[in-house]
Write an enzyme that holds these catalytic residues in place. Sequence first.
Site, PDB file in Angstrom:
ATOM      1  N   ASP A  56       0.863  -1.182   0.000  1.00 28.50           N
ATOM      2  CA  ASP A  56       0.000   0.000   0.000  1.00 28.50           C
ATOM      3  C   ASP A  56       0.899   1.231   0.000  1.00 28.50           C
ATOM      4  O   ASP A  56       1.733   1.397   0.896  1.00 28.50           O
ATOM      5  CB  ASP A  56      -0.904  -0.012   1.236  1.00 28.50           C
ATOM      6  CG  ASP A  56      -2.085   0.938   1.097  1.00 28.50           C
ATOM      7  OD1 ASP A  56      -1.880   2.037   0.565  1.00 28.50           O
ATOM      8  OD2 ASP A  56      -3.196   0.569   1.506  1.00 28.50           O
ATOM      9  N   ASN A 112      -1.656  12.908  -3.683  1.00 31.62           N
ATOM     10  CA  ASN A 112      -2.501  13.386  -4.771  1.00 31.62           C
ATOM     11  C   ASN A 112      -3.033  14.787  -4.502  1.00 31.62           C
ATOM     12  O   ASN A 112      -3.126  15.620  -5.419  1.00 31.62           O
ATOM     13  CB  ASN A 112      -3.673  12.423  -4.998  1.00 31.62           C
ATOM     14  CG  ASN A 112      -3.291  11.229  -5.846  1.00 31.62           C
ATOM     15  OD1 ASN A 112      -2.328  11.268  -6.598  1.00 31.62           O
ATOM     16  ND2 ASN A 112      -4.038  10.148  -5.715  1.00 31.62           N
ATOM     17  N   HIS A 155      -3.452  14.458  -9.383  1.00 31.33           N
ATOM     18  CA  HIS A 155      -3.681  13.057  -9.752  1.00 31.33           C
ATOM     19  C   HIS A 155      -2.793  12.600 -10.902  1.00 31.33           C
ATOM     20  O   HIS A 155      -2.496  11.404 -11.016  1.00 31.33           O
ATOM     21  CB  HIS A 155      -5.157  12.844 -10.102  1.00 31.33           C
ATOM     22  CG  HIS A 155      -6.049  12.850  -8.904  1.00 31.33           C
ATOM     23  ND1 HIS A 155      -6.554  13.998  -8.349  1.00 31.33           N
ATOM     24  CD2 HIS A 155      -6.500  11.828  -8.116  1.00 31.33           C
ATOM     25  CE1 HIS A 155      -7.291  13.696  -7.292  1.00 31.33           C
ATOM     26  NE2 HIS A 155      -7.278  12.397  -7.126  1.00 31.33           N
ATOM     27  N   ASP A 200      -0.734   9.265 -10.867  1.00 24.54           N
ATOM     28  CA  ASP A 200      -0.742   8.241 -11.916  1.00 24.54           C
ATOM     29  C   ASP A 200       0.681   7.851 -12.312  1.00 24.54           C
ATOM     30  O   ASP A 200       0.973   6.669 -12.544  1.00 24.54           O
ATOM     31  CB  ASP A 200      -1.487   8.746 -13.149  1.00 24.54           C
ATOM     32  CG  ASP A 200      -2.993   8.806 -12.937  1.00 24.54           C
ATOM     33  OD1 ASP A 200      -3.476   8.245 -11.935  1.00 24.54           O
ATOM     34  OD2 ASP A 200      -3.684   9.421 -13.772  1.00 24.54           O
ATOM     35  N   GLU A 228      -4.281   2.402  -4.833  1.00 25.34           N
ATOM     36  CA  GLU A 228      -2.838   2.502  -4.602  1.00 25.34           C
ATOM     37  C   GLU A 228      -2.266   1.216  -4.028  1.00 25.34           C
ATOM     38  O   GLU A 228      -1.155   1.194  -3.500  1.00 25.34           O
ATOM     39  CB  GLU A 228      -2.517   3.674  -3.671  1.00 25.34           C
ATOM     40  CG  GLU A 228      -2.974   3.513  -2.244  1.00 25.34           C
ATOM     41  CD  GLU A 228      -4.388   4.001  -2.000  1.00 25.34           C
ATOM     42  OE1 GLU A 228      -4.691   4.364  -0.842  1.00 25.34           O
ATOM     43  OE2 GLU A 228      -5.202   4.027  -2.939  1.00 25.34           O
TER      44      GLU A 228
END
Length: 271
Positions: free
Chosen positions: A120, A128, A133, A137, A163
């Site tokens: 994780d 983010n 974002h 990504d 994630e």
Amino acid sequence: LERSRPSNESSACDVGAHQKLVAGYSEQLTAIRQADGDPAVVFEEVLTGMIAANDRLQERLEAAEQKIKAQAEEIHSQQSEARSDSLTGLANRRAFDQSLVESARRLKLERRPFSLLLLDIDNFKQFNDIHGHLAGDEVLRCVGRTLSGLMRAGDFACRYGGEEFAVILSGATESTSKATAERIRTAIERMQVAFDGAPLQVTVSVGVAQGQAEESESQVIRHADAAVYASKKAGRNLCHFQLATGCMRLERVAGGQPAASLAGRRLKNLA
């Protein structure tokens, strides 16, 4: 599959028509003895017709074969896409479920061990919020590439969701899975993500569970998930191994810094 049906039906019709045509020529040859005129002329006409019919059928079958081959490649490509995560290029959750079932089956029938690692990304929501974002990504893509580069033949890595990532280590013993988990954690910690000209860094919390023959696939996932939670609770950027008596924290590689100081520095940089 629907598009392939006309090709198959057309090929069947071509063969059926050809069989009828050949049957007609056969009847002509049989009737030569009873026919008036030169039998050689009749035979030549029949033979010429059969050669031409065979040539036409061969061309149609070759064309149908090429079309079916192209459709088979398209089906294979779509199957691959259905099992892949478009962002990271890793396998997706659907493929993971199938791989975990197969690993559990081989453990029960062949006594081939396996381990499950869940990862994780730490503080990904805050990352983010601060960097956007698109930067998030790019982090996911980089983690995917890092995992791919660390996999051995037979290992399986996927984007588990959001994630989260998962790794199935085929044939891995407890000691092997622990070493691999720490190697993955360290590689991601050292990974630099270039975005808009600035290097970004993330860490992961890792949980490891060894597959047990008497346990279901869902139980293995729960054990690995509990180990991830233990890593987060202990300060993040850590690996924990799930034991029957609880979660054991794995020692960091030589030169590593305490998890608390790393976590504190990372949150300060994000702020």
